[in-house]
Motif scaffolding. Structure first.
Motif, PDB file in Angstrom:
ATOM      1  N   LEU A   1       0.858  -1.183   0.000  1.00  0.00           N
ATOM      2  CA  LEU A   1       0.000   0.000   0.000  1.00  0.00           C
ATOM      3  C   LEU A   1       0.896   1.236   0.000  1.00  0.00           C
ATOM      4  N   TRP A   2       0.579   2.220  -0.839  1.00  0.00           N
ATOM      5  CA  TRP A   2       1.386   3.433  -0.879  1.00  0.00           C
ATOM      6  C   TRP A   2       0.497   4.650  -1.086  1.00  0.00           C
ATOM      7  N   LEU A   3       1.031   5.817  -0.721  1.00  0.00           N
ATOM      8  CA  LEU A   3       0.303   7.070  -0.890  1.00  0.00           C
ATOM      9  C   LEU A   3       1.286   8.195  -1.167  1.00  0.00           C
ATOM     10  N   LYS A   4       0.926   9.038  -2.147  1.00  0.00           N
ATOM     11  CA  LYS A   4       1.710  10.232  -2.478  1.00  0.00           C
ATOM     12  C   LYS A   4       0.826  11.463  -2.305  1.00  0.00           C
ATOM     13  N   VAL A   5       1.436  12.562  -1.870  1.00  0.00           N
ATOM     14  CA  VAL A   5       0.765  13.859  -1.838  1.00  0.00           C
ATOM     15  C   VAL A   5       1.559  14.771  -2.758  1.00  0.00           C
ATOM     16  N   ASN A   6       0.879  15.306  -3.766  1.00  0.00           N
ATOM     17  CA  ASN A   6       1.518  16.175  -4.761  1.00  0.00           C
ATOM     18  C   ASN A   6       2.771  15.527  -5.361  1.00  0.00           C
TER      19      ASN A   6
ATOM     20  N   GLN B   1      -3.165  17.154  -4.185  1.00  0.00           N
ATOM     21  CA  GLN B   1      -3.666  15.963  -4.862  1.00  0.00           C
ATOM     22  C   GLN B   1      -3.081  14.738  -4.168  1.00  0.00           C
ATOM     23  N   ILE B   2      -3.985  13.797  -3.865  1.00  0.00           N
ATOM     24  CA  ILE B   2      -3.581  12.539  -3.244  1.00  0.00           C
ATOM     25  C   ILE B   2      -3.655  11.451  -4.303  1.00  0.00           C
ATOM     26  N   GLU B   3      -2.597  10.687  -4.407  1.00  0.00           N
ATOM     27  CA  GLU B   3      -2.566   9.507  -5.271  1.00  0.00           C
ATOM     28  C   GLU B   3      -2.198   8.333  -4.382  1.00  0.00           C
ATOM     29  N   ALA B   4      -2.956   7.255  -4.490  1.00  0.00           N
ATOM     30  CA  ALA B   4      -2.708   6.093  -3.643  1.00  0.00           C
ATOM     31  C   ALA B   4      -2.835   4.829  -4.469  1.00  0.00           C
ATOM     32  N   GLY B   5      -2.200   3.764  -3.987  1.00  0.00           N
ATOM     33  CA  GLY B   5      -2.279   2.520  -4.731  1.00  0.00           C
ATOM     34  C   GLY B   5      -2.004   1.296  -3.898  1.00  0.00           C
ATOM     35  N   LEU B   6      -2.298   0.159  -4.514  1.00  0.00           N
ATOM     36  CA  LEU B   6      -1.971  -1.136  -3.936  1.00  0.00           C
ATOM     37  C   LEU B   6      -1.449  -2.024  -5.033  1.00  0.00           C
ATOM     38  N   LYS B   7      -0.582  -2.949  -4.637  1.00  0.00           N
ATOM     39  CA  LYS B   7       0.007  -3.865  -5.609  1.00  0.00           C
ATOM     40  C   LYS B   7       0.191  -5.224  -4.960  1.00  0.00           C
ATOM     41  N   SER B   8      -0.321  -6.262  -5.644  1.00  0.00           N
ATOM     42  CA  SER B   8      -0.165  -7.638  -5.181  1.00  0.00           C
ATOM     43  C   SER B   8      -0.774  -8.575  -6.204  1.00  0.00           C
TER      44      SER B   8
END
Length: 182
Positions: A106-111, A162-169
């Motif tokens: 799980l990850w999250l970026k701001v701007n 802006q929030i960008e978030a994701g998951l990988k599996s």
């Protein structure tokens, strides 16, 4: 710690994340959301995953200043965690597509800057344990959503971010974005 969010807290990717006008910022907390697919009560940890229909990527947005004030007064956190738009969620991912629930990044970026990056293998409690524990006190129903906790890196967002978030599996690589507005 268990708390609830009202239906007005949920928004989807096509909606803006709105900060209430009285507040300056919110804090982001990326989490795996577990969607219950059948009614369950008093189930064991081993039975927990058999009650899951799928997953969502979720943000537990928190008014940290409000939460801190409420903590000092030994009051519940509902206002700090359950305000409108406080739970942005992504698209439903069927459980068959995420068979390794104990190894999801799980990850999250701001701007564009990475703020949170963790894995469900590092959670304090497994998904099965969470479902079992909650089901001892609250009957879980079809469609209930359980958020599992957040990795380190929680921090503020402000209007215009802006929030960008994701998951990988398991070959699933899912990303969602939200604009923060007032």
């Amino acid at each position: 710690m268990i708390f609830m969010k009202p239906p007005s807290a949920f928004i989807t990717e096509n909606q803006d994340l709105i900060i209430p006008t009285e507040w300056d910022e919110l804090h982001h907390e990326i989490e795996l959301g577990v969607v219950i697919d059948k009614k369950c009560k008093n189930i064991s940890s081993e039975e927990g995953l058999s009650n899951v229909g799928g997953y969502v990527l979720a943000l537990d947005m928190t008014a940290r200043k409000i939460q801190d004030e409420l903590k000092k007064q030994a009051h519940p956190w509902l206002l700090a965690k359950g305000f409108d738009c406080s739970c942005p969620i992504g698209e439903f991912i069927p459980k068959e597509n995420l068979s390794k629930v104990d190894n999801i990044n799980l990850w999250l970026k701001v701007n564009g800057q990475m703020k949170q990056n963790g894995n469900t293998k590092d959670m304090i409690f497994s998904v099965g344990n969470l479902i079992s524990y909650i089901s001892k006190y609250i009957t879980l129903e079809y469609g209930d959503l359980i958020l599992t906790g957040t990795p380190s890196g929680v921090g503020p967002v402000k209007r215009g971010d802006q929030i960008e978030a994701g998951l990988k599996s398991d070959g699933v690589d899912y990303t969602m974005k939200f604009n923060v507005k007032s």
